[in-house]
Scaffold this active site. Structure first.
Site, PDB file in Angstrom:
ATOM      1  N   ASN A  23       6.119  -8.701  -6.119  1.00  0.00           N
ATOM      2  CA  ASN A  23       5.735  -7.303  -6.323  1.00  0.00           C
ATOM      3  C   ASN A  23       6.816  -6.465  -6.994  1.00  0.00           C
ATOM      4  O   ASN A  23       6.568  -5.325  -7.381  1.00  0.00           O
ATOM      5  CB  ASN A  23       5.290  -6.665  -5.004  1.00  0.00           C
ATOM      6  N   ASP A 312       1.564  -6.265   3.988  1.00  0.00           N
ATOM      7  CA  ASP A 312       1.545  -7.632   3.449  1.00  0.00           C
ATOM      8  C   ASP A 312       2.037  -8.678   4.453  1.00  0.00           C
ATOM      9  O   ASP A 312       2.059  -9.870   4.129  1.00  0.00           O
ATOM     10  CB  ASP A 312       2.399  -7.705   2.168  1.00  0.00           C
ATOM     11  N   ARG A 404      -1.125 -17.476  -6.069  1.00  0.00           N
ATOM     12  CA  ARG A 404      -0.888 -16.184  -6.718  1.00  0.00           C
ATOM     13  C   ARG A 404       0.474 -15.611  -6.330  1.00  0.00           C
ATOM     14  O   ARG A 404       1.065 -14.863  -7.101  1.00  0.00           O
ATOM     15  CB  ARG A 404      -1.970 -15.171  -6.311  1.00  0.00           C
TER      16      ARG A 404
HETATM   17  N1  EPU Z   1      -4.231   4.629  -2.803  1.00  0.00           N
HETATM   18  C1  EPU Z   1      -4.998   5.723  -3.115  1.00  0.00           C
HETATM   19  N2  EPU Z   1      -4.999   6.162  -4.421  1.00  0.00           N
HETATM   20  C2  EPU Z   1      -4.247   5.577  -5.390  1.00  0.00           C
HETATM   21  C3  EPU Z   1      -3.464   4.468  -5.057  1.00  0.00           C
HETATM   22  C4  EPU Z   1      -3.463   4.004  -3.751  1.00  0.00           C
HETATM   23  O1  EPU Z   1      -5.676   6.289  -2.264  1.00  0.00           O
HETATM   24  O2  EPU Z   1      -4.280   6.050  -6.543  1.00  0.00           O
HETATM   25  C5  EPU Z   1      -4.224   4.116  -1.424  1.00  0.00           C
HETATM   26  C6  EPU Z   1      -4.659   2.661  -1.326  1.00  0.00           C
HETATM   27  O3  EPU Z   1      -6.065   2.565  -1.243  1.00  0.00           O
HETATM   28  C7  EPU Z   1      -3.954   2.195  -0.088  1.00  0.00           C
HETATM   29  C8  EPU Z   1      -2.633   2.952  -0.149  1.00  0.00           C
HETATM   30  O4  EPU Z   1      -2.868   4.070  -0.998  1.00  0.00           O
HETATM   31  O5  EPU Z   1      -4.658   2.591   1.069  1.00  0.00           O
HETATM   32  C9  EPU Z   1      -1.469   2.160  -0.685  1.00  0.00           C
HETATM   33  O6  EPU Z   1      -1.827   1.519  -1.892  1.00  0.00           O
HETATM   34  P1  EPU Z   1      -0.758   1.218  -3.025  1.00  0.00           P
HETATM   35  O7  EPU Z   1      -1.141   1.940  -4.257  1.00  0.00           O
HETATM   36  O8  EPU Z   1       0.613   1.439  -2.510  1.00  0.00           O
HETATM   37  O9  EPU Z   1      -0.978  -0.341  -3.276  1.00  0.00           O
HETATM   38  P2  EPU Z   1      -0.714  -1.058  -4.631  1.00  0.00           P
HETATM   39  O10 EPU Z   1       0.376  -0.409  -5.349  1.00  0.00           O
HETATM   40  O11 EPU Z   1      -1.988  -1.283  -5.329  1.00  0.00           O
HETATM   41  C10 EPU Z   1       1.125  -2.696  -3.739  1.00  0.00           C
HETATM   42  C11 EPU Z   1       1.296  -4.176  -3.609  1.00  0.00           C
HETATM   43  C12 EPU Z   1       0.365  -4.724  -2.533  1.00  0.00           C
HETATM   44  C13 EPU Z   1       0.704  -4.020  -1.223  1.00  0.00           C
HETATM   45  C14 EPU Z   1       0.593  -2.504  -1.382  1.00  0.00           C
HETATM   46  C15 EPU Z   1       1.021  -1.740  -0.165  1.00  0.00           C
HETATM   47  C16 EPU Z   1       1.949  -4.779  -5.832  1.00  0.00           C
HETATM   48  C17 EPU Z   1       1.638  -5.485  -7.095  1.00  0.00           C
HETATM   49  N3  EPU Z   1       1.018  -4.789  -4.891  1.00  0.00           N
HETATM   50  O12 EPU Z   1      -0.233  -2.493  -4.103  1.00  0.00           O
HETATM   51  O13 EPU Z   1       0.646  -6.112  -2.418  1.00  0.00           O
HETATM   52  O14 EPU Z   1      -0.177  -4.452  -0.210  1.00  0.00           O
HETATM   53  O15 EPU Z   1       1.420  -2.071  -2.491  1.00  0.00           O
HETATM   54  O16 EPU Z   1       2.343  -1.999   0.149  1.00  0.00           O
HETATM   55  O17 EPU Z   1       3.022  -4.242  -5.671  1.00  0.00           O
HETATM   56  C18 EPU Z   1       0.197  -8.355  -1.880  1.00  0.00           C
HETATM   57  O18 EPU Z   1       1.290  -8.670  -2.397  1.00  0.00           O
HETATM   58  O19 EPU Z   1      -0.470  -9.170  -1.181  1.00  0.00           O
HETATM   59  C19 EPU Z   1      -0.331  -7.015  -2.078  1.00  0.00           C
HETATM   60  C20 EPU Z   1      -1.607  -6.718  -1.912  1.00  0.00           C
END
Ligand code: EPU
Length: 429
Positions: A23, A312, A404
Site C-alpha cells: 500500500n 487490514d 495480490r
Molecule cells: N471513504 C469515503 N469517501 C472517500 C474515500 C473513502 O467515505 O472518498 C471511506 C471508505 O468507504 C472507508 C474509509 O473512508 O470507510 C477509509 O477508506 P480509505 O479511502 O482510507 O481506503 P483506501 O484508500 O481506498 C486504503 C488501502 C486499503 C485499506 C484502507 C484503510 C491502499 C491501496 N488501500 O484503501 O487496503 O484497507 O486504506 O486503511 O492503500 C488492503 O490492503 O487489503 C486494503 C484494502
C-alpha cells in the site's frame, strides 16, 4: 487459478523477512507520473497489485524496467497523451485510483473508471473528488468514468475527513495535486498511515514542499505548490500488515518466530493486542520475536485508522482468536462490513457469529481442515492462519486474492516449517 493446500498443526519456527509495503508501493509507483525525469523505486513487493499498477502506468506512457529480481523498478514517462485509466485495469484493482491525483497534477486531465464497491464494502471516492475540486479541478462523470480537468490548480484549505476517518489513497491523490498547485494548500484530517508518510517522504525527495503537523489528533499538511517535481530514488517501507499477518500465523503455531524488515513503531497497536492475547512479543529495532506460551486469551479488537489496529489486520487476528479461551469481539470502524471471512472460518469449525456491528468469536475451537474459498486479500490471509491452526488438510481456493498482496507466501511459510503446496485448480466458480 491456483489453490493452496495446507496441512496444519505443525510447529513453526525461524525468521521471516517481510517485503516492501504494497500500500506504500502503489502510490509511490504512480508518483512517476508527476515528473519527466527518471525515477527508481526500490523494495517493491512482487505481488499482483504491483503488476497491475505497472500495466496501468504503461498504458499511461510510463516505461518501466526491473532489476534486482523486480524489487527495483525504474520508471520514466516517455509519452503523455493518454490520460485514461481504463475500466479493465481499474476493475481488477481498486488502488488504480492512485493515478488520479498525479495525472491531474501533471497532465491537468484524467479519466478514471469509477471503482465501485468491492468485497469489503462500500468504497466511494467523494473525498478525493471534493479535494481536487477545491484545488480548482472541474469534475464530471461520463458513462461510469470520472473525468477531471484542471487548466489551473490553486492552493486551498481542504478537509480529508470522512465518516469513517481520513482517506488513505484520497490523501495521496489530493496531496499530489496540491504539490503542483499555485500557492499554499492546507490539508486537514489527512491520513496518518505509515504508507501515507512514506509517500510524503518520496514527494519531498522530488522537491515537493510539504510540512507535516502531527501535534494534534489530526494530521495537518501544509503544501506550497512548485512548478515542477524531479525524479526520485526511494525505497518503500516494510509491510506492517504483512508483519501482523506473520505474527498471527506465529501465534497459532507454537514456536519462536522472528519477523524482520519493518518498523515496529508502525504496528504498536497490533503488538499490544497480541500481548493482550498472551503472545510474548519481543520488540527490537527491526521487528518482533514472537512466541505463544500457554493458552491464548480472548480480547476485544477495534479496527480504526492509524495508530489503532488496522482494518487490514482484523481478519487475521480474528482467526487467532478462534484459538483463544473465552468470547472475543471484533469491530471494524473503517469497513464495518468486512466480515466475509466468518462463514469460511465456520466451515473449519470456528464458533463465530455476526451481529450488526461486530463479529463474536468463541474459543478455543478445534478446527478441522476442509475446503474454503478466499473472498478478498485479508480474508484469504485469515484462512491461512486458520488452516495452520486446523488439524488435517485445508484447501484454500481462489488464492489469486492472496497473490495480490503477499509476496512468496508459500516459500516463506515453508521456510518456517509449514506444510503447504500450491496446485493448479480447475474448479468452476
Ligand atoms: N471513504 C469515503 N469517501 C472517500 C474515500 C473513502 O467515505 O472518498 C471511506 C471508505 O468507504 C472507508 C474509509 O473512508 O470507510 C477509509 O477508506 P480509505 O479511502 O482510507 O481506503 P483506501 O484508500 O481506498 C486504503 C488501502 C486499503 C485499506 C484502507 C484503510 C491502499 C491501496 N488501500 O484503501 O487496503 O484497507 O486504506 O486503511 O492503500 C488492503 O490492503 O487489503 C486494503 C484494502
Amino acid at each position: 487459478m491456483d489453490r493452496l493446500v495446507i496441512c496444519g498443526k505443525r510447529p513453526l519456527a525461524g525468521t521471516v523477512q517481510v517485503s516492501g509495503a504494497k500500500n506504500a508501493a502503489l502510490p509511490c509507483l504512480a508518483a512517476a507520473l508527476l515528473t519527466d525525469e527518471p525515477c527508481t523505486l526500490r523494495r517493491v513487493p512482487k505481488v499482483r497489485d504491483v503488476a497491475t499498477m505497472c500495466r496501468l502506468l504503461a498504458t499511461l506512457g510510463v516505461s518501466i524496467s526491473s532489476a534486482d529480481d523486480d524489487a527495483e523498478r525504474r520508471l520514466e514517462v516517455t509519452e503523455t497523451t493518454n490520460c485514461d485509466a481504463g475500466y479493465h485495469l481499474v476493475r481488477q484493482m481498486r488502488a488504480s485510483i492512485c493515478v488520479l491525483g498525479p495525472l491531474v497534477a501533471q497532465r491537468r486531465k484524467a479519466r478514471v473508471a469509477l471503482p465501485g464497491g468491492c468485497q469489503i464494502g462500500h468504497r466511494p471516492i467523494d473525498i478525493h473528488l471534493r479535494g481536487l475540486a477545491a484545488l480548482g479541478a472541474d469534475i464530471r462523470t461520463d458513462r461510469g468514468d470520472v473525468v477531471v480537468e484542471a487548466n489551473t490548480l490553486h492552493g486551498a484549505e481542504i478537509s480529508l475527513a470522512g465518516p469513517r476517518g481520513a482517506t488513505v489513497t484520497g490523501t495521496c491523490n489530493v496531496l499530489a495535486a496540491a504539490c503542483r498547485a499555485k500557492g499554499r494548500s492546507v490539508l486537514r484530517h489527512a491520513a496518518r498511515e505509515p504508507e501515507v508518510t512514506d509517500f510524503i517522504s518520496l514527494l519531498q525527495k522530488m522537491g515537493a514542499r510539504i510540512s507535516i503537523d502531527d501535534g494534534s489528533t489530526d494530521r495537518v499538511l501544509e503544501v506550497d505548490g512548485v512548478d515542477e517535481l524531479s525524479g526520485f530514488d526511494h525505497a518503500v517501507i516494510g509491510d506492517r500488515i504483512e508483519a501482523a499477518t506473520w505474527a498471527a500465523i506465529a501465534a497459532v503455531s507454537n514456536g519462536v518466530v522472528d519477523i524482520t524488515g519493518f518498523n515496529p513503531t508502525d504496528a504498536v497497536a497490533v503488538s499490544n493486542c497480541l500481548s493482550q492475547m498472551g503472545v510474548d512479543v519481543e520488540v527490537s529495532e527491526s521487528g518482533w520475536r514472537t512466541q505463544t506460551v500457554g493458552q491464548l486469551k480472548n480480547c476485544e479488537i477495534h479496527a480504526k485508522p492509524f495508530p489503532a489496529i488496522p482494518t487490514d489486520c482484523q481478519a487475521q487476528l480474528a482467526a487467532v482468536l478462534t484459538q483463544a479461551v473465552g468470547v472475543s469481539v471484533v469491530k471494524d470502524f473503517v469497513f464495518p462490513e468486512r466480515f466475509g471471512y466468518l462463514a469460511e472460518l465456520a466451515r473449519l469449525g470456528a464458533d463465530v457469529e455476526r451481529t450488526d456491528v461486530s463479529a463474536i468469536v468463541r474459543g478455543p475451537a478445534s478446527l478441522v481442515g476442509t475446503e474454503v474459498l478466499a473472498s478478498d486479500l485479508r480474508a484469504s490471509a485469515a484462512l491461512v492462519v486458520a488452516a495452520l491452526a486446523a488439524a488435517g488438510e485445508t484447501t484454500i481456493r481462489r488464492i489469486y486474492h492472496l497473490d495480490r498482496g503477499y509476496e512468496n507466501l508459500e516459500g516463506k511459510l515453508r521456510a518456517l516449517g509449514a506444510s503447504v503446496r500450491r496446485e493448479a485448480d480447475d474448479y468452476q466458480f
